[in-house]
Design an enzyme around this catalytic site. Structure first.
Site, PDB file in Angstrom:
ATOM      1  N   LYS A  34       2.618   6.071   7.450  1.00 18.32           N
ATOM      2  CA  LYS A  34       3.671   5.115   7.089  1.00 18.32           C
ATOM      3  C   LYS A  34       4.500   4.650   8.288  1.00 18.32           C
ATOM      4  O   LYS A  34       4.953   3.516   8.343  1.00 18.32           O
ATOM      5  CB  LYS A  34       4.602   5.743   6.044  1.00 18.32           C
TER       6      LYS A  34
ATOM      7  N   GLU B 226      11.834   0.161  -0.443  1.00 20.33           N
ATOM      8  CA  GLU B 226      11.574   0.828  -1.718  1.00 20.33           C
ATOM      9  C   GLU B 226      10.785   2.091  -1.404  1.00 20.33           C
ATOM     10  O   GLU B 226      10.100   2.160  -0.378  1.00 20.33           O
ATOM     11  CB  GLU B 226      10.747  -0.079  -2.634  1.00 20.33           C
TER      12      GLU B 226
ATOM     13  N   SER C 220      -4.567  10.453   5.823  1.00 21.26           N
ATOM     14  CA  SER C 220      -3.386   9.603   5.982  1.00 21.26           C
ATOM     15  C   SER C 220      -2.079  10.369   6.063  1.00 21.26           C
ATOM     16  O   SER C 220      -1.085   9.851   6.564  1.00 21.26           O
ATOM     17  CB  SER C 220      -3.342   8.588   4.844  1.00 21.26           C
TER      18      SER C 220
END
Lengths: 272, 411
Positions: free
Chosen positions: B104, B126, B393
């Site tokens: 991220k 968000e 990830s």
């Protein structure tokens, strides 16, 4: 000339401004919507905006979000909303009805199917909040084929280029969002709105309605002095929400509040 | 090995050129927002177009990628696990080793730098599980920007640690009480904030979703994953992999890995959605496998929706995959056949979580465990000369409470 255009034409000749209440179809109960529409007309509504409930109303503030949630609890869908318009038309053939909502329920029904069904039900205009003209060619064509006006929003952030674009593809009226924000906000700067409306009027002959933030007879009158139509949503829907358990009171207090706006607006009209 | 820079990627010209200038990937994508946001999106697109090719901006991103994020992330051969599965060699792209423990941060660094260039002083985001919220709060702290994170009240309860983490980083976490009180509603609320405060506010969307230019921009910021993978696999194996596997919620880690390989027709692309309790159960988060196209959150893509077009809540053991939509580019890749999308259930993902942890000493995030579970079915079919790259990830530490709870263990 469309029913919406005719309504504005008649009002213009009378020196009056259109009062456009918004309610969400099926809020708080499906069977109150049609009687409430009639009561709003009696209280002075010239056009009715009927909200189609959606699970993710991105452009709406908490008041109208909750209205959508109440309606969805009753499983109100687009078919039923069209049925409500049809029922309204059995006793009222002259007050234009504009459906206001989001694209996805329309998309899943199919543009052409929706437009045909809406036309048959007696819908005069459609305002889909989340479809800008750039994405709208196919939907616009379907609505034109069904002789339904397509109303677009304009905002304080709209550039001259965008105003021209919307003036080109929009019909019925344009809906000027009076502030940067979501529905139900409380601050409305009438002087700023007036300046923006002047810019819009040099680029379109369509009537201009103003909404977002109109919550009292005073703001309604002030907006009526500069716009062709006053759209009031959250102020009504808020009352409906507060009275959700008291059906009779909704039927008296909501139209009662609308009548105070009508009174204030007509005084402006008389003075002008 | 030297970091694969944004520069070296720009050098590798691709034939694949989507989206078009209006943000369309075939019939997907586009801009479906209220008028108030149209001009701000134009400004964002223009700023992004300007800076993405600005050497100074590119240098800034590369520098932060190296010194703040910790790039390049290693490409690790999971030897014992591969041998046990008895087929292809499986490499793991170790995005779990990035600062904040997931991919991220690649995106939030990029968008925060862009926000700064645009003169915005307030960042909103968000978050569902809280990973993107943490990554955003992290860069906001790093760049001295005010940060507000919208999070569904249901998720706030489920992810108390990440909420505290964001607060420690100086972010304000705003509970969202509307709708299903989860990620999709947090996204609605962030959009509402943006409409209201567009003057000074930059909205950092956490996935390859939302209106144009977000899907393309987030993909570009994440594609450092695929660019590094290309270079690393060439060094380690001397050829490109046969298959790439990545989990897909919104789909940003998958797009980041896939994108630099789209023109390489021999490289299979496998996106793995969360099948929850099963694709037939109605409790899943797999719009590509079991949904249909619609319009949500500013673009057209596959969705989970009712016959009336109302959005359905997603279900997955992995909070990061718990989203009823998916990035529009994945919808395009699915329809065009370039990528294949499959579902992995909660149980299968949990099994892979344990399997990798015990075999390789690497605890994957439950999101990434979906990709691992599918790779484990793919590897034996490929033979020992096959090469698979799985995007690992994120790290699994954040999920140990979830795993313990499912297994009836009190931590």
């Amino acid at each position: 000339m469309s029913q919406i255009a005719q309504t504005f034409e008649v009002l213009r000749k009378q020196g009056r401004k259109a009062l456009v209440p918004f309610i969400t179809a099926g809020d708080p109960q499906p069977d109150i919507t049609v009687p409430l529409m009639h009561a709003l007309v009696e209280a002075g509504a010239d056009i009715i905006e009927l909200g189609v409930p959606f699970s993710d109303p991105m452009a709406d503030g908490p008041v109208i979000q909750r209205a959508s949630e109440r309606a969805l609890k009753n499983n109100v869908n687009l078919h039923q909303v069209l049925q409500m318009v049809k029922e309204f038309r059995t006793n009222n053939t002259h007050t234009p009805v504009v459906l206001m909502g989001y694209l996805n329920p329309v998309e899943i029904m199919g543009y052409a199917t929706f437009a045909k069904a809406a036309g048959a039900a007696g819908v005069d205009g459609v305002l889909t909040v989340d479809i800008p003209p750039e994405e709208s060619a196919e939907l616009s064509q379907a609505l034109r084929d069904a002789h339904i006006d397509q109303i677009f929003l304009l905002a304080p952030t709209s550039t001259t280029e965008r105003i021209n674009l919307i003036a080109d593809v929009g019909s019925g009226f344009v809906y000027y969002v009076s502030l940067r924000g979501v529905t139900g906000a409380t601050h409305l700067d009438v002087a700023a709105v007036k300046d923006q409306l002047q810019a819009i009027r040099t680029r379109t002959t369509l009537p201009v309605g103003v909404g977002f933030g109109i919550n009292s007879p005073e703001t309604a009158a002030a907006v009526a002095s500069v716009a062709d139509a006053v759209v009031v949503g959250s102020a009504l829907v808020n009352r409906i929400g507060d009275l959700a358990e008291e059906r009779e009171k909704i039927m008296t207090e909501v139209p009662g509040f609308l009548a105070t706006l009508r009174g204030a607006m007509d005084q402006v009209g008389a003075a002008a | 090995m030297k970091a694969s820079s944004t520069k070296s990627a720009a050098a590798g010209r691709q034939a694949y050129s989507l989206p078009d200038e209006r943000g369309h990937f075939g019939e997907y994508g586009g801009i479906f927002v209220a008028e108030t946001l149209m001009q701000p999106l134009v400004e964002l697109r223009e700023a992004y177009e300007r800076y993405r090719n600005d050497p100074d901006f590119v240098r800034e991103i590369d520098s932060d990628a190296a010194t703040f994020v910790g790039r390049p992330s290693p490409l690790y051969l999971a030897k014992r696990w591969s041998e046990r599965l008895g087929g292809a060699r499986i490499y793991l792209k170790r995005e779990d080793l990035n600062h904040t423990g997931a991919h991220k941060i690649n995106n939030t660094v990029g968008q925060a730098l862009l926000a700064r260039r645009m003169g915005k002083t307030r960042i909103i985001a968000e978050t569902g599980a809280g990973q993107h919220g943490v990554a955003t709060a992290t860069v906001a702290a790093r760049f001295g920007l005010k940060c507000i994170v919208y999070m569904g009240s249901v998720d706030i309860e489920r992810q108390a640690i990440n909420v505290f983490r964001m607060k420690l980083l100086g972010a304000e976490v705003v509970p969202v009480e509307s709708g299903s009180k989860t990620l999709k509603d947090a996204l609605n609320e962030a959009m509402r904030d943006w409409v209201t405060n567009v003057e000074d506010t930059f909205y950092i969307i956490g996935s390859v979703a939302g209106p144009h230019p977000y899907p393309a921009m987030v993909r570009d910021f994440q594609s450092v994953i695929g660019r590094e993978t290309r270079e690393q696999i060439m060094v380690q194996e001397g050829r490109l992999p046969d298959a790439l596997v990545a989990c897909v919620g919104g789909g940003s880690n998958a797009m980041g890995l896939f994108y630099p390989f789209i023109d390489d027709a021999d490289v299979e692309l496998h996106g793995v959605e969360a099948a929850g309790e099963g694709l037939d159960s109605g409790h899943h988060a797999a719009p590509l496998c079991a949904g249909q196209p619609g319009v949500l959150h500013g673009s057209r893509s596959y969705l989970l929706e009712t016959a009336d077009g109302q959005i359905i809540e997603a279900h997955s053991v992995s909070a990061g995959l718990d989203y009823p939509g998916v990035g529009p580019e994945h919808s395009w890749l699915k329809d065009s056949g370039r990528a294949k999308y499959v579902g992995i259930t909660d149980d299968e993902a949990l099994a892979a979580f344990h399997d990798l942890t015990r075999t390789e000493g690497i605890m994957p995030a439950l999101e990434s465990a979906h990709a691992l579970a599918y790779a484990a079915t793919l590897a034996p079919k490929m033979g020992r000369n096959g090469i698979i790259v799985v995007n690992l990830s994120g790290r699994g530490d954040k999920d140990i409470h979830t795993v313990a709870k499912i297994e009836g263990i009190t931590v």
